[in-house]
Design a protein around this motif. Structure first.
Motif, PDB file in Angstrom:
ATOM      1  N   MET A 159      -5.182 -14.354   1.543  1.00  0.00           N
ATOM      2  CA  MET A 159      -4.309 -13.707   0.555  1.00  0.00           C
ATOM      3  C   MET A 159      -2.845 -14.025   0.885  1.00  0.00           C
ATOM      4  SD  MET A 159      -5.855 -12.194  -1.832  1.00  0.00           S
ATOM      5  CE  MET A 159      -7.579 -11.867  -2.225  1.00  0.00           C
ATOM      6  N   ASN A 160      -2.009 -13.796  -0.063  1.00  0.00           N
ATOM      7  CA  ASN A 160      -0.587 -14.074   0.125  1.00  0.00           C
ATOM      8  C   ASN A 160       0.197 -13.266  -0.887  1.00  0.00           C
ATOM      9  OD1 ASN A 160      -1.403 -15.303  -2.215  1.00  0.00           O
ATOM     10  ND2 ASN A 160       0.164 -16.849  -2.053  1.00  0.00           N
ATOM     11  N   GLY A 161       1.420 -12.996  -0.584  1.00  0.00           N
ATOM     12  CA  GLY A 161       2.227 -12.184  -1.490  1.00  0.00           C
ATOM     13  C   GLY A 161       1.913 -10.714  -1.317  1.00  0.00           C
ATOM     14  N   LEU A 162       0.811 -10.425  -0.634  1.00  0.00           N
ATOM     15  CA  LEU A 162       0.418  -9.025  -0.411  1.00  0.00           C
ATOM     16  C   LEU A 162      -0.489  -9.015   0.813  1.00  0.00           C
ATOM     17  CD1 LEU A 162       0.557  -6.131  -1.591  1.00  0.00           C
ATOM     18  CD2 LEU A 162      -1.575  -6.637  -2.748  1.00  0.00           C
ATOM     19  N   LEU A 168      -1.960  -7.066   3.724  1.00  0.00           N
ATOM     20  CA  LEU A 168      -2.122  -5.644   4.032  1.00  0.00           C
ATOM     21  C   LEU A 168      -1.521  -5.301   5.393  1.00  0.00           C
ATOM     22  CD1 LEU A 168      -5.647  -4.789   2.585  1.00  0.00           C
ATOM     23  CD2 LEU A 168      -3.384  -4.468   1.571  1.00  0.00           C
ATOM     24  N   ASP A 213       6.510  -7.747   3.110  1.00  0.00           N
ATOM     25  CA  ASP A 213       6.823  -9.130   2.807  1.00  0.00           C
ATOM     26  C   ASP A 213       8.318  -9.399   3.017  1.00  0.00           C
ATOM     27  OD1 ASP A 213       5.342 -11.516   1.182  1.00  0.00           O
ATOM     28  OD2 ASP A 213       7.500 -11.484   0.808  1.00  0.00           O
ATOM     29  N   SER A 268      10.311 -11.207   1.540  1.00  0.00           N
ATOM     30  CA  SER A 268      11.108 -11.328   0.311  1.00  0.00           C
ATOM     31  C   SER A 268      11.480  -9.966  -0.277  1.00  0.00           C
ATOM     32  CB  SER A 268      10.335 -12.140  -0.736  1.00  0.00           C
ATOM     33  OG  SER A 268       9.200 -11.415  -1.150  1.00  0.00           O
ATOM     34  N   CYS A 282       5.518  -8.985  -2.169  1.00  0.00           N
ATOM     35  CA  CYS A 282       6.678  -9.858  -2.337  1.00  0.00           C
ATOM     36  C   CYS A 282       7.512  -9.452  -3.553  1.00  0.00           C
ATOM     37  CB  CYS A 282       6.254 -11.312  -2.412  1.00  0.00           C
ATOM     38  SG  CYS A 282       5.371 -11.782  -3.856  1.00  0.00           S
ATOM     39  N   ASN A 283       8.808  -9.686  -3.418  1.00  0.00           N
ATOM     40  CA  ASN A 283       9.774  -9.442  -4.483  1.00  0.00           C
ATOM     41  C   ASN A 283       9.907  -7.976  -4.893  1.00  0.00           C
ATOM     42  OD1 ASN A 283      10.399 -12.196  -4.620  1.00  0.00           O
ATOM     43  ND2 ASN A 283       8.679 -12.564  -5.993  1.00  0.00           N
ATOM     44  N   PRO A 328       3.202  -6.395  -5.343  1.00  0.00           N
ATOM     45  CA  PRO A 328       4.349  -7.266  -5.599  1.00  0.00           C
ATOM     46  C   PRO A 328       5.144  -6.830  -6.828  1.00  0.00           C
ATOM     47  CG  PRO A 328       2.373  -8.566  -5.223  1.00  0.00           C
ATOM     48  CD  PRO A 328       1.928  -7.142  -5.326  1.00  0.00           C
TER      49      PRO A 328
END
Lengths: 264, 264, 264
Positions: B1-4, B6, B10, B12, B29-30, B47
């Motif tokens: 996984m990416n952007g999240l 656990l 993140d 960003s 992220c973001n 995100p």
């Protein structure tokens, strides 16, 4: 242009390892592509989209693996759309901005899903279906081919909310459901039928019927409807509308004859 | 996984200084976390979420300070949700994607707020309330415990739009409001009552009443409703539905007896 | 604060070259500003907004150029709003979160467009119009000045969906359309008129008329409506409501006299 350079993957996009990206795919800035997503050639994924959004089990189960999300060729997803893991979309799939489509659904080819639509998952949608803005499709709904659904329509699925058991609505080929109508659980809207705006559809709608009201009642058939300007028939709509349809440029009749002859 | 990932924040994500983040919190992220936000242990912020969104005064008043936003333990916020400064959420709070909740509201424990819901602020919501997708809750609305509200329902607050004065609707414990219904300002929906789909509720609804239509009229009580398959009663729903409820696995009756005995 | 530092352009924002940004403009994090966007002085563009979103031709035509998007002075756009290329907004324009406004529209001064509104393009909107949350404005709609539209209202445009031809609704100065109402294609709602909640408006509404129901019927005029508390008239609303209006602090009558005398 910036943030969406055609044919490129923006460096700010987060792409998982197990992702299969076809040729000439565009992915805009700040997108997230989770595990097990396949994106067909020529597709454009607008900025801020999320593909393969994990289902609830992700947060609870350490052995979770994302179910595959399969997007056909030449998709065009507007900014901020979210497609969950575990659904499948045919070629030419288009969304407006900020669409949500949950897990377990299957869409045919050339479907267009408008801004802010919310498809709840486990739905079966045919080819060339058009959902205008902000349509809510309850779990287990079933749509044929060439179905039109207009803004703020809700296809429900729970006869005794919140108890269930869930039973989806079914909308047949070429049917159209006008804005702000509710189709109750398990109701079957027949081929070529027309549901008028702001209706509550509690009973099955026969093919070619026109129903209106809350609760909806049949007021005639689609053949009774004449155009305002020329008094000529306007339904079945497929004989009077071509834009974006496979019969664009040749008309439905010719296309259908070719299709039957195995030529289209 | 990416952007999240656990358990991680993140890089960003934009996090203000005066933020209190509990143990084992995930921030995708973001995300943006503004001043004076508290996030309880074990929470997952998807995100693109915004926590502590400033109110209008921020843009006008140089001495503005963000009112606290308090999120309990084990929250799960789907991508793109926006919670304004100055609200409070109990433990186990969940949102679907792109929910908006404005300032001055108080939510109890274990509430679930569906995709695209829009809570306008200064609302009071009890425990275990479920808002399905795209519910609009006007300012000053009041919900008891275990309330269900289905897609595209609007709880209004202005008897003479836009003049006011605003007066919120009130929905009591265990009541359910079905899809695409409007509850007019100041209307009180009683305990265990059921509002049918596509209704316009202008008058108070007695406890256990079933109302339908535009304007809504009482057609019976919840005890008159039988299941389609077995002809058995399905309401009060709490005796026939357990998923996500505190009585899951033991049934409402047992849970309620234990609760009364001080054991639950 | 962070992610939105007043008076600054966040370094994460993507700004095209042909963009004209006025003095003291704020652009939040992760915004995208495409080609040919002009932003008036003092405007605040919240995080995650997209300005100048390209129209469909961008994806098909290599010679595509973005039509200008013009935003007046002192705009305030909440997070995640998307304005397409080719529209124009007067001074003091405000949006809630995640608004979408498509190409070819023109808005006057001091319009406020609520959370999740969806304006489909080619619309003409006057000054000081207020769209509450989640209003759907079909293509070719026309609004006068000081119009109020409440949540989940749909202004439609296709008399024979999906065949067309499209014809927009027209809402005159000072009219108000209450929540969850549908205005059918080509319908004209007169000056100062009031459409009640959950109505289906099929016929023109005379000035000062009050219509309710599905289909909507006239039940009186706005002068028949009295306030709940004091039994006094509440309409025309402009004589009883001032917040955000140009007559705030002096009242409509005084403002109007000054205006006629060329002083306001």
């Amino acid at each position: 242009m910036n943030g969406l350079e055609l044919g490129t993957i923006d460096p700010s996009a987060r792409i998982s390892r197990n992702v299969d990206i076809g040729q000439n795919v565009t992915i805009g800035c700040n997108c997230i592509v989770y595990d097990n997503v396949r994106i067909g050639a020529g597709s454009v994924i607008g900025p801020h989209c999320i593909l393969g959004e994990p289902t609830m089990a992700f947060y609870r189960d350490r052995t979770y693996e994302n179910a595959p999300l399969v997007i056909g060729a030449d998709a065009l997803l507007r900014a901020g759309s979210v497609l969950y893991a575990g659904s499948e979309f045919g070629d030419g799939f288009q969304t407006g901005g900020r669409v949500s489509i949950r897990e377990g659904s299957k869409f045919g080819h050339h479907c267009r899903i408008g801004t802010l639509c919310d498809v709840q998952g486990f739905c079966d949608v045919g080819d060339y279906c058009n959902l205008h803005s902000n349509v809510h499709v309850g779990q287990m709904s079933s749509l044929g081919n060439f179905v039109w659904i207009f803004p703020y329509v809700v296809l429900t699925n729970d006869p005794n909310p919140p108890v269930g058991p869930l039973v989806g609505a079914r909308i047949d080929d070429f049917a159209a459901v006008a804005t702000m109508s509710v189709v109750l659980p398990g109701v079957h809207v027949g081929r070529d039928a027309l549901v008028g705006a702001h209706s509550l559809v509690r009973k099955d709608v026969p093919p070619e019927a026109v129903v209106v009201g809350s609760p909806a009642r049949q007021i005639g058939t689609i053949h009774d409807i004449k155009g305002r300007s020329d008094g000529q028939p306007v339904y079945p709509w497929r004989e009077h509308f071509e834009r974006g349809m496979p019969w664009e440029g040749i008309g439905y009749q010719t296309w259908n004859e070719r299709r039957k002859a195995g030529l289209a």
